[in-house]
Scaffold this motif. Structure first.
Motif, mmCIF file in Angstrom:
data_model
loop_
_atom_site.group_PDB
_atom_site.id
_atom_site.type_symbol
_atom_site.label_atom_id
_atom_site.label_comp_id
_atom_site.label_asym_id
_atom_site.label_seq_id
_atom_site.Cartn_x
_atom_site.Cartn_y
_atom_site.Cartn_z
ATOM 1 N N UNK A 70 0.833 -1.203 0.000
ATOM 2 C CA UNK A 70 0.000 0.000 0.000
ATOM 3 C C UNK A 70 0.870 1.255 0.000
ATOM 4 N N UNK A 71 1.932 1.237 0.832
ATOM 5 C CA UNK A 71 2.850 2.375 0.903
ATOM 6 C C UNK A 71 3.544 2.594 -0.435
ATOM 7 N N UNK A 72 3.956 1.513 -1.071
ATOM 8 C CA UNK A 72 4.659 1.604 -2.349
ATOM 9 C C UNK A 72 3.744 2.186 -3.427
ATOM 10 N N UNK A 73 2.489 1.779 -3.414
ATOM 11 C CA UNK A 73 1.549 2.299 -4.418
ATOM 12 C C UNK A 73 1.246 3.771 -4.165
ATOM 13 N N UNK A 74 1.205 4.179 -2.907
ATOM 14 C CA UNK A 74 0.972 5.586 -2.580
ATOM 15 C C UNK A 74 2.126 6.444 -3.075
ATOM 16 N N UNK A 75 3.349 5.954 -2.885
ATOM 17 C CA UNK A 75 4.533 6.702 -3.298
ATOM 18 C C UNK A 75 4.568 6.884 -4.811
ATOM 19 N N UNK A 76 4.178 5.857 -5.543
ATOM 20 C CA UNK A 76 4.245 5.939 -7.000
ATOM 21 C C UNK A 76 3.158 6.853 -7.559
ATOM 22 N N UNK A 77 1.999 6.913 -6.909
ATOM 23 C CA UNK A 77 0.912 7.746 -7.411
ATOM 24 C C UNK A 77 0.995 9.187 -6.920
#
Length: 92
Positions: A70-77
């Protein structure tokens, strides 16, 4: 539908349950006698995991993996915005 646990893993759990019923199953850390059915199942599954059998990850491991994803997807978006600073002109 595919099996969630391998046959050998369920055999390990069955063996742990029989040991618990007989009163010979001991916990790893303290060496105390296991009385709980849930604990016996957990011991059987962890033994199967150690042997490399097909057993799903622990709940805590799944939850932490979900959080990191979830954290990784937040960072990319997340859009990175740079603040532009205005230079002040000096008055002489």
């Amino acid at each position: 539908m595919a099996r969630q646990y391998s046959r050998k893993a369920s055999a390990k759990v069955g063996r742990a349950m029989k040991k618990r019923k007989a009163g010979t199953l001991r916990s790893g850390g303290s060496g105390r006698k296991v009385k709980s059915r849930k604990q016996a199942i957990a011991i059987g599954l962890s033994e199967a995991r150690r042997e490399g059998r097909k057993v799903p990850a622990k709940k805590s491991a799944r939850a932490s993996a979900k959080k990191t994803a979830k954290k990784a997807s937040k960072k990319s978006t997340k859009k990175t915005t740079k603040k532009t600073t205005k230079k002040k002109s000096k008055k002489s």
